[in-house]
Design a protein around this motif. Sequence first.
Motif, PDB file in Angstrom:
ATOM      1  N   UNK A 409       0.855  -1.191   0.000  1.00 19.34           N
ATOM      2  CA  UNK A 409       0.000   0.000   0.000  1.00 19.34           C
ATOM      3  C   UNK A 409       0.888   1.237   0.000  1.00 19.34           C
ATOM      4  N   UNK A 410       0.490   2.222  -0.764  1.00 19.87           N
ATOM      5  CA  UNK A 410       1.278   3.459  -0.870  1.00 19.87           C
ATOM      6  C   UNK A 410       0.436   4.629  -0.387  1.00 19.87           C
ATOM      7  N   UNK A 411       1.041   5.509   0.383  1.00 16.50           N
ATOM      8  CA  UNK A 411       0.363   6.710   0.850  1.00 16.50           C
ATOM      9  C   UNK A 411       1.270   7.918   0.720  1.00 16.50           C
ATOM     10  N   UNK A 412       0.718   9.029   0.302  1.00 15.95           N
ATOM     11  CA  UNK A 412       1.464  10.286   0.236  1.00 15.95           C
ATOM     12  C   UNK A 412       0.625  11.387   0.859  1.00 15.95           C
ATOM     13  N   UNK A 413       1.285  12.345   1.466  1.00 19.15           N
ATOM     14  CA  UNK A 413       0.529  13.460   2.044  1.00 19.15           C
ATOM     15  C   UNK A 413       1.481  14.595   2.401  1.00 19.15           C
ATOM     16  N   UNK A 414       0.876  15.742   2.680  1.00 20.07           N
ATOM     17  CA  UNK A 414       1.616  16.919   3.114  1.00 20.07           C
ATOM     18  C   UNK A 414       1.406  17.115   4.617  1.00 20.07           C
ATOM     19  N   UNK A 415       2.169  18.006   5.187  1.00 17.91           N
ATOM     20  CA  UNK A 415       2.014  18.308   6.606  1.00 17.91           C
ATOM     21  C   UNK A 415       2.695  19.605   6.965  1.00 17.91           C
ATOM     22  N   UNK A 416       2.520  20.038   8.190  1.00 21.54           N
ATOM     23  CA  UNK A 416       3.144  21.283   8.629  1.00 21.54           C
ATOM     24  C   UNK A 416       4.653  21.094   8.820  1.00 21.54           C
ATOM     25  N   UNK A 417       5.091  19.849   8.893  1.00 21.96           N
ATOM     26  CA  UNK A 417       6.506  19.509   9.007  1.00 21.96           C
ATOM     27  C   UNK A 417       6.694  18.103   8.469  1.00 21.96           C
ATOM     28  N   UNK A 418       7.946  17.644   8.322  1.00 26.26           N
ATOM     29  CA  UNK A 418       8.176  16.311   7.763  1.00 26.26           C
ATOM     30  C   UNK A 418       7.579  15.182   8.594  1.00 26.26           C
ATOM     31  N   UNK A 419       7.619  15.319   9.929  1.00 26.02           N
ATOM     32  CA  UNK A 419       7.025  14.290  10.785  1.00 26.02           C
ATOM     33  C   UNK A 419       5.524  14.245  10.579  1.00 26.02           C
ATOM     34  N   UNK A 462      -7.985   2.337  17.897  1.00 25.14           N
ATOM     35  CA  UNK A 462      -8.804   1.831  16.797  1.00 25.14           C
ATOM     36  C   UNK A 462     -10.249   2.260  16.977  1.00 25.14           C
ATOM     37  N   UNK A 463     -11.104   1.838  16.064  1.00 24.86           N
ATOM     38  CA  UNK A 463     -12.504   2.272  16.076  1.00 24.86           C
ATOM     39  C   UNK A 463     -13.275   1.761  17.281  1.00 24.86           C
ATOM     40  N   UNK A 464     -12.737   0.744  17.968  1.00 19.35           N
ATOM     41  CA  UNK A 464     -13.418   0.170  19.120  1.00 19.35           C
ATOM     42  C   UNK A 464     -12.920   0.756  20.439  1.00 19.35           C
ATOM     43  N   UNK A 465     -12.048   1.746  20.346  1.00 22.59           N
ATOM     44  CA  UNK A 465     -11.545   2.398  21.553  1.00 22.59           C
ATOM     45  C   UNK A 465     -10.343   1.725  22.180  1.00 22.59           C
ATOM     46  N   UNK A 466      -9.824   0.663  21.544  1.00 20.00           N
ATOM     47  CA  UNK A 466      -8.601   0.027  22.045  1.00 20.00           C
ATOM     48  C   UNK A 466      -7.416   0.950  21.825  1.00 20.00           C
ATOM     49  N   UNK A 467      -6.601   1.130  22.864  1.00 14.91           N
ATOM     50  CA  UNK A 467      -5.459   2.030  22.760  1.00 14.91           C
ATOM     51  C   UNK A 467      -4.172   1.263  23.023  1.00 14.91           C
ATOM     52  N   UNK A 468      -3.140   1.616  22.272  1.00 14.93           N
ATOM     53  CA  UNK A 468      -1.831   0.999  22.434  1.00 14.93           C
ATOM     54  C   UNK A 468      -0.769   2.075  22.308  1.00 14.93           C
ATOM     55  N   UNK A 469       0.265   1.984  23.137  1.00 10.93           N
ATOM     56  CA  UNK A 469       1.385   2.922  23.063  1.00 10.93           C
ATOM     57  C   UNK A 469       2.618   2.195  22.551  1.00 10.93           C
ATOM     58  N   UNK A 470       3.510   2.961  21.940  1.00  9.86           N
ATOM     59  CA  UNK A 470       4.781   2.409  21.484  1.00  9.86           C
ATOM     60  C   UNK A 470       5.834   3.508  21.558  1.00  9.86           C
ATOM     61  N   UNK A 471       7.076   3.063  21.673  1.00 12.09           N
ATOM     62  CA  UNK A 471       8.175   4.017  21.802  1.00 12.09           C
ATOM     63  C   UNK A 471       9.331   3.581  20.918  1.00 12.09           C
ATOM     64  N   UNK A 472      10.030   4.567  20.326  1.00 10.95           N
ATOM     65  CA  UNK A 472      11.205   4.272  19.514  1.00 10.95           C
ATOM     66  C   UNK A 472      12.276   5.307  19.812  1.00 10.95           C
ATOM     67  N   UNK A 473      13.530   4.891  19.755  1.00 12.55           N
ATOM     68  CA  UNK A 473      14.656   5.782  19.999  1.00 12.55           C
ATOM     69  C   UNK A 473      15.580   5.751  18.789  1.00 12.55           C
ATOM     70  N   UNK A 474      16.027   6.917  18.333  1.00  8.10           N
ATOM     71  CA  UNK A 474      16.936   6.973  17.192  1.00  8.10           C
ATOM     72  C   UNK A 474      17.518   8.357  17.003  1.00  8.10           C
ATOM     73  N   UNK A 475      18.354   8.499  15.997  1.00  7.43           N
ATOM     74  CA  UNK A 475      19.005   9.780  15.749  1.00  7.43           C
ATOM     75  C   UNK A 475      18.147  10.695  14.883  1.00  7.43           C
ATOM     76  N   UNK A 476      17.390  10.112  13.948  1.00  8.17           N
ATOM     77  CA  UNK A 476      16.570  10.915  13.034  1.00  8.17           C
ATOM     78  C   UNK A 476      15.132  10.981  13.537  1.00  8.17           C
ATOM     79  N   UNK A 477      14.635  12.194  13.731  1.00  6.81           N
ATOM     80  CA  UNK A 477      13.304  12.375  14.313  1.00  6.81           C
ATOM     81  C   UNK A 477      12.220  11.766  13.434  1.00  6.81           C
ATOM     82  N   UNK A 478      12.297  12.005  12.126  1.00  6.12           N
ATOM     83  CA  UNK A 478      11.241  11.536  11.228  1.00  6.12           C
ATOM     84  C   UNK A 478      11.220  10.005  11.182  1.00  6.12           C
ATOM     85  N   UNK A 479      12.387   9.403  10.964  1.00  5.06           N
ATOM     86  CA  UNK A 479      12.460   7.937  10.887  1.00  5.06           C
ATOM     87  C   UNK A 479      12.037   7.295  12.206  1.00  5.06           C
TER      88      UNK A 479
END
Length: 504
Positions: A409-419, A462-479
């Motif tokens: 699947x491919x997605x493209x979009x704009x934003x106020x910043x790269x993230x 998700x649409x059923x109200x299930x919530x999940x958190x995740x965390x990532x650490x790296x040098x590049x903010x966007x990646x």
Amino acid sequence: MKIRIFDTTLRDGEQTIGVSLSPDQKLAIAKKLDELGVDAIEAGFPVISAGEFKAVKMIAAAGLSCEIAGLTRTIKNDIDAAVDAGLNYIHTFIATSDIHLQYKLKMTREQALEKAIEAVEYGKSRGLQVEFSAEDATRTDREFLKKVFGDVAKAGADRVNIPDTVGYSTPEYMAVLTKDTVEVTKLPVSVHCHNDFGLAVANSLAGIHAGASCAHVTINGIGERAGNASLEEFSMALKCLPFEKKYETNIKSELIYDTSRFISKTVGIIVQPNKAIVGTNAFGHESGIHTHGVLSNPLTYEPISPELVGRKRWLQVGKHAGIHGMNAMLAEYGVKPTEEQSKQILDKVKTLGDAGKQITDVELLSIASDVLGEKELKRIVQLTGFSVSTGIGTMPYAFVKLNIDGQDHIGTDYGVGPVDAALNAIQKITGKISEIRIKDYGLASISGGSSALCEVTVKVEDAFGNKVSAKSVGEDIVTTSVKAVIDAINRIMLKKMLQEKQVR
């Protein structure tokens, strides 16, 4: 015995290097602190700027249930500014240690004492409740300190405060000064401890045990240099530790973690992972010995229940993991390997751990799928292509290619910043497959320099109200942001899929 909690997050906490709050932010924090149950909020230092005056005035007029105080020097103009801001309670101070008198104030002891008495008398003449602090009290000559506190008490002070301004005291000496102050003033005594030697909470508790009835604290222990006594550590110590006396506060402990996270995000100061009570790792377990014990009885390796402070226990797999903890994590997804399969999964986990890799529950499920031969446990969403473009005069644009359950699947979009552009593109794709929304996004720097590491935390729903958190650490903010979001999406889709499987 009821102990008063005087929160100075908005004053001493804001003096943390790199923190500067708008009036609206300060008001939002004040409301959170009031909900938490603090007895008094030091809203700020009204005389220092127009914005600070506005913030204090807004908080004073907000109709909060706790007391609202403002800091002033022993100067009439400062006290007048506090009155003009709508306050009826001031915390006024002057330094009393010889080093401050000689090098900062250029005053004699007698002159400083005179200024202290004048400020208390003037504050009372303006109809204010006055709390007096002898700045750098723990490095002040003990006999002179007793005279200062005794004389301001005679001048009409309502409360006195013992500041350990540079965190120089020991618990034993704080107890001595507290007993002196209670004896000479016969007033309610507060302690205000800094953490330069890591003793702020210990010194505060020593002061309370010696007769103080109030402690000045901040959320997450933020403040100048090494910070202040931490509200969460101090209040939970009073609530749970085996003191000779029984202490109580008005703090609603179940709101502590939520308040900590809110303020961390607002002020932009990350909470260290191993911070007591509110750190990410405070109720996390990886060691096989520990997880086995906690699964049998949480009290084996936890002094308090995480729910008491609004937390949840969590388990992590890695090189120190054991079968019991790993199987408990797999069981949350309905996966129940045999004894032999468990050993094979654990061996693979330890091999990755020895290679320095951190293993999320998504990766654990992927390892389990290889051993069990169940393809549906594989990582559902994989990032197969990603690029962003940005620059002066152009709107940030992102291209994202995801493989979801074997289909590209491919997605493209704009934003106020790269993230923002990258996250928008991901949501365009996931919206077609499953209604998954990014509900919260947090970014913090965890190291300095040009190659600083960043930590990105996301929450998806998700649409059923299930919530999940995740965390990532790296040098590049966007990646790093994209990786965190992909991990969160995998977690929520895997949970949903496995729950549906169990129903069938």
